[in-house]
Design an enzyme around this catalytic site. Structure first.
Site, mmCIF file in Angstrom:
data_model
loop_
_atom_site.group_PDB
_atom_site.id
_atom_site.type_symbol
_atom_site.label_atom_id
_atom_site.label_comp_id
_atom_site.label_asym_id
_atom_site.label_seq_id
_atom_site.Cartn_x
_atom_site.Cartn_y
_atom_site.Cartn_z
ATOM 1 N N GLU A 1 1.122 -1.173 0.050
ATOM 2 C CA GLU A 1 -0.302 0.425 -0.065
ATOM 3 C C GLU A 1 0.724 1.403 0.606
ATOM 4 O OE1 GLU A 1 -3.391 -0.125 -1.045
ATOM 5 O OE2 GLU A 1 -3.581 -1.512 1.005
ATOM 6 N N GLY B 1 -12.385 2.828 -0.569
ATOM 7 C CA GLY B 1 -11.449 2.184 -1.053
ATOM 8 C C GLY B 1 -11.270 0.921 -1.671
ATOM 9 N N ASP C 1 -4.782 1.206 -9.613
ATOM 10 C CA ASP C 1 -6.020 0.334 -9.542
ATOM 11 C C ASP C 1 -6.491 0.190 -10.756
ATOM 12 O OD1 ASP C 1 -5.872 1.016 -7.257
ATOM 13 O OD2 ASP C 1 -7.056 3.136 -6.468
HETATM 14 C C1 GLA Z 1 -5.269 4.977 -4.311
HETATM 15 C C2 GLA Z 1 -4.230 4.980 -5.491
HETATM 16 C C3 GLA Z 1 -3.737 4.176 -5.626
HETATM 17 C C4 GLA Z 1 -2.745 3.865 -4.224
HETATM 18 C C5 GLA Z 1 -3.000 3.007 -3.394
HETATM 19 C C6 GLA Z 1 -2.252 3.244 -2.051
HETATM 20 O O1 GLA Z 1 -6.040 4.073 -4.804
HETATM 21 O O2 GLA Z 1 -5.569 5.468 -6.555
HETATM 22 O O3 GLA Z 1 -2.449 4.172 -7.226
HETATM 23 O O4 GLA Z 1 -1.835 4.323 -4.246
HETATM 24 O O5 GLA Z 1 -4.699 4.501 -2.597
HETATM 25 O O6 GLA Z 1 -1.953 2.119 -2.243
#
Ligand code: GLA
Length: 386
Positions: free
Chosen positions: A35, A125, A173
């Site tokens: 993360e 998230g 993501d």
């Molecule tokens: C969000 C961002 C990703 C990543 C996560 C943390 O989901 O879109 O690019 O940085 O936070 O891991």
């Protein structure tokens, strides 16, 4: 909603048309470990979920983009132009952001009707934004035969979020929801973009996602702040060794240069990133060796580092994690995604699923006054036409 119903809904909202209607799908994702490493050139290990966003799309002859969703009442009609306006914080900024990127690459469109239907809770998230962005990019690419490959669409969608939406997100993501593979998690090296799909063999165990149902307003600005803190760390370390990003250093190297990072907050941010990269590598090895207990321990360590060093958890996520870890049969539990609210992911024995929901749900409610939601994660494929 079934696909035939979605088509009918589009006709209901925007009127009947003889033009061909097509339907596309992009999933949500859950990150298992790794993360806040993606924008630091590090490792991530997400998987795609079996629920996500459907997009029903067709051309119109009105020279307007018309946006609707089955999730909210709010609709929009925006005149076609190569200079699309961002409309405060409305949801349809996400598809507009993608159109804007195509425009910048020299592609223009005529009128289009979009109907989105999302199953991903917003701001939890689980990548509801990346799901909308990528499904839009993929659909437009297919509809107009533009021939961008998947990696170009992933990068275009990320840039859409960076430039139009203003969140400086990394690539995880958009990558995960596009490339997802059923019953596999994806090990991505964000510096080289090499990746490997690794089978999620978890005999007798399940991944359970717990939603805090708390969304912090400050997520975007805090996210960008963390990114700047990592850049500050790189700049300080560059005094001794020229590195492009934090992941260029292993933990021992970083520790040997620690006096260069004089700001204690910046130091802790960098320490999280560099130690998290190690945890990803160890977790993947554990998974390959069928050592789920070890995998769970690494998930726990990841959360603790995000809580203590990166400071992106907060009371709700910490409470869910603490309560989950009290139960026999929970191998590991951590926050997933950007943090500051949203969801946790826990690795648990299959037979305790119901017990988990009841006990964690009650304890979390008693401590926070919030009612959480639980989803047993099924790992699905990435983007596709339906
Ligand atoms: C969000 C961002 C990703 C990543 C996560 C943390 O989901 O879109 O690019 O940085 O936070 O891991």
């Amino acid at each position: 909603m079934k696909t035939t119903e979605l088509k009918q809904k589009l006709d209901e909202i925007f009127g009947q048309s003889n033009v061909q209607t097509r339907i596309f799908f992009s999933p949500g994702r859950v990150n298992l470990i790794g993360e806040h490493t993606d924008y630091n050139g590090g490792y991530v290990f997400p998987c795609a979920l079996d629920f996500g966003t459907h997009l029903v799309i067709r051309e119109n002859d009105q020279n307007v983009y018309r946006f609707a969703t089955t999730n909210f009442e709010q609709k929009a009609e925006i005149e076609v132009s190569n200079n699309l306006p961002k409309v405060s914080n409305h949801w349809y900024n996400y598809p507009m952001a993608v159109i804007d990127q195509f425009n910048k690459k020299g592609n223009s469109f005529h009128g289009l009707d979009f109907l989105f239907s999302g199953k991903i809770p917003n701001g939890a998230g689980l990548s509801s934004s990346a799901s909308i962005e990528t499904v839009t990019a993929y659909a437009l690419n297919e509809l107009f035969g533009m021939k961008y490959d998947l990696w170009e669409l992933i990068k275009l969608s990320q840039k859409a979020e960076n430039e139009f939406i203003g969140v400086n997100c990394g690539i995880m993501d958009q990558f995960a929801v596009t490339m997802g593979k059923e019953n596999h998690a994806l090990f991505l090296n964000c510096a080289t973009l090499d990746y490997e799909a690794i089978p999620l063999i978890m005999d007798g165990h399940k991944l359970i996602i717990s939603n805090t149902n708390s969304r912090r307003g400050l997520t975007d600005s805090k996210y960008n702040e963390r990114r700047s803190e990592c850049e500050a760390a790189v700049e300080m370390l560059n005094e001794k060794k020229q590195i492009e990003n934090l992941s260029a250093l292993n933990y021992a190297e970083f520790m040997s240069m620690k006096e260069l990072v004089s700001d204690p907050i910046v130091f802790r941010r960098a320490k999280h990133v560099i130690s998290e990269n190690n945890r990803v590598l160890n977790a993947i090895e554990a998974l390959k060796n069928n050592e789920l207990v070890k995998f769970g321990e690494l998930m726990n360590q990841s959360h603790d580092s995000l809580r203590d060093d990166y400071e992106v958890t907060g009371t709700e996520l910490d409470t869910l994690v603490e309560e989950a870890r009290k139960l026999e049969g929970v191998l590991g539990s951590r926050m997933t995604g950007a943090g500051f609210g949203g969801c946790t992911v826990s690795l648990i024995k299959e037979e305790i699923i119901e017990d988990f929901k009841i006990k964690v749900g009650k304890a979390y409610f008693d401590r926070t006054g919030l009612v959480p939601e639980f989803y047993v994660a099924a790992v699905g494929d990435g983007i596709k036409e339906v």
